[in-house]
Design a protein around this motif. Structure first.
Motif, PDB file in Angstrom:
ATOM      1  N   ILE A 152      11.661  -1.646   0.866  1.00  0.00           N
ATOM      2  CA  ILE A 152      10.337  -1.102   1.168  1.00  0.00           C
ATOM      3  C   ILE A 152      10.157  -0.979   2.685  1.00  0.00           C
ATOM      4  O   ILE A 152       9.696   0.050   3.183  1.00  0.00           O
ATOM      5  N   GLU A 153      10.563  -2.003   3.410  1.00  0.00           N
ATOM      6  CA  GLU A 153      10.452  -1.954   4.862  1.00  0.00           C
ATOM      7  C   GLU A 153      11.319  -0.829   5.437  1.00  0.00           C
ATOM      8  O   GLU A 153      10.871  -0.064   6.291  1.00  0.00           O
ATOM      9  N   TYR A 154      12.535  -0.716   4.962  1.00  0.00           N
ATOM     10  CA  TYR A 154      13.463   0.301   5.474  1.00  0.00           C
ATOM     11  C   TYR A 154      12.945   1.726   5.218  1.00  0.00           C
ATOM     12  O   TYR A 154      12.973   2.568   6.115  1.00  0.00           O
ATOM     13  N   TYR A 155      12.468   1.987   4.005  1.00  0.00           N
ATOM     14  CA  TYR A 155      12.088   3.354   3.644  1.00  0.00           C
ATOM     15  C   TYR A 155      10.648   3.730   4.014  1.00  0.00           C
ATOM     16  O   TYR A 155      10.380   4.906   4.293  1.00  0.00           O
ATOM     17  N   PHE A 156       9.730   2.771   3.995  1.00  0.00           N
ATOM     18  CA  PHE A 156       8.323   3.151   4.050  1.00  0.00           C
ATOM     19  C   PHE A 156       7.488   2.528   5.162  1.00  0.00           C
ATOM     20  O   PHE A 156       6.380   2.995   5.413  1.00  0.00           O
ATOM     21  N   LEU A 157       7.968   1.488   5.794  1.00  0.00           N
ATOM     22  CA  LEU A 157       7.108   0.822   6.805  1.00  0.00           C
ATOM     23  C   LEU A 157       7.589   1.053   8.231  1.00  0.00           C
ATOM     24  O   LEU A 157       8.658   1.478   8.496  1.00  0.00           O
ATOM     25  N   LYS A 205       0.817  -1.227   0.000  1.00  0.00           N
ATOM     26  CA  LYS A 205       0.000   0.000   0.000  1.00  0.00           C
ATOM     27  C   LYS A 205       0.845   1.268   0.000  1.00  0.00           C
ATOM     28  O   LYS A 205       0.538   2.255   0.670  1.00  0.00           O
ATOM     29  N   ILE A 206       1.918   1.243  -0.804  1.00  0.00           N
ATOM     30  CA  ILE A 206       2.796   2.394  -0.962  1.00  0.00           C
ATOM     31  C   ILE A 206       2.389   3.101  -2.260  1.00  0.00           C
ATOM     32  O   ILE A 206       2.499   2.514  -3.336  1.00  0.00           O
ATOM     33  N   PRO A 207       1.890   4.342  -2.189  1.00  0.00           N
ATOM     34  CA  PRO A 207       1.450   5.035  -3.410  1.00  0.00           C
ATOM     35  C   PRO A 207       2.629   5.407  -4.302  1.00  0.00           C
ATOM     36  O   PRO A 207       3.638   5.940  -3.834  1.00  0.00           O
ATOM     37  N   PHE A 208       2.491   5.099  -5.593  1.00  0.00           N
ATOM     38  CA  PHE A 208       3.567   5.392  -6.540  1.00  0.00           C
ATOM     39  C   PHE A 208       3.002   5.680  -7.918  1.00  0.00           C
ATOM     40  O   PHE A 208       1.863   5.345  -8.220  1.00  0.00           O
TER      41      PHE A 208
END
Length: 108
Positions: free
Chosen positions: A103-108, A17-20
């Motif tokens: 994804i985990e490092y930057y966004f979650l 659910k990361i908007p791109f």
């Protein structure tokens, strides 16, 4: 998507659910480039770019990749800060585990 790896990145961004946006125009100095992914952080709203360089064993491709990284840096879009980069060669493909960890490092 232009490659299997880009499709994998898109799928995992969507799954988390990361908007791109894919290949959205970005004007840097007098040049318009099309980052593979322009991503809005789901909590902070900050903008990140993700470039996947998939043919790093090709000398011409890798030279162009280096030039693109220099352009980003000259416009204060810094790798590992606002610019996520992934690389692969024929013998060393991008893994879903690597994408998930980024994804985990930057966004979650």
């Amino acid at each position: 998507m232009r490659s299997k790896s880009e499709a994998m990145i898109a799928l995992l961004l969507h799954k988390n659910k990361i908007p791109f946006r894919y290949e959205c125009a970005l004007r840097l100095k007098e040049t318009t480039i099309y980052p593979d992914f322009t991503i809005r952080h789901p909590k902070t709203g900050e903008i990140y770019y993700w470039e996947h360089f998939g043919l790093m064993d090709d000398p011409v491709y890798s030279k162009n990749a280096y030039s693109k990284l220099q352009l980003y840096t000259s416009c204060n879009i810094i790798p590992s800060i606002q610019l996520i980069t992934t690389f692969e060669t024929k013998d060393i493909p991008l893994s879903s585990e690597m994408i998930e960890s980024l994804i985990e490092y930057y966004f979650l």
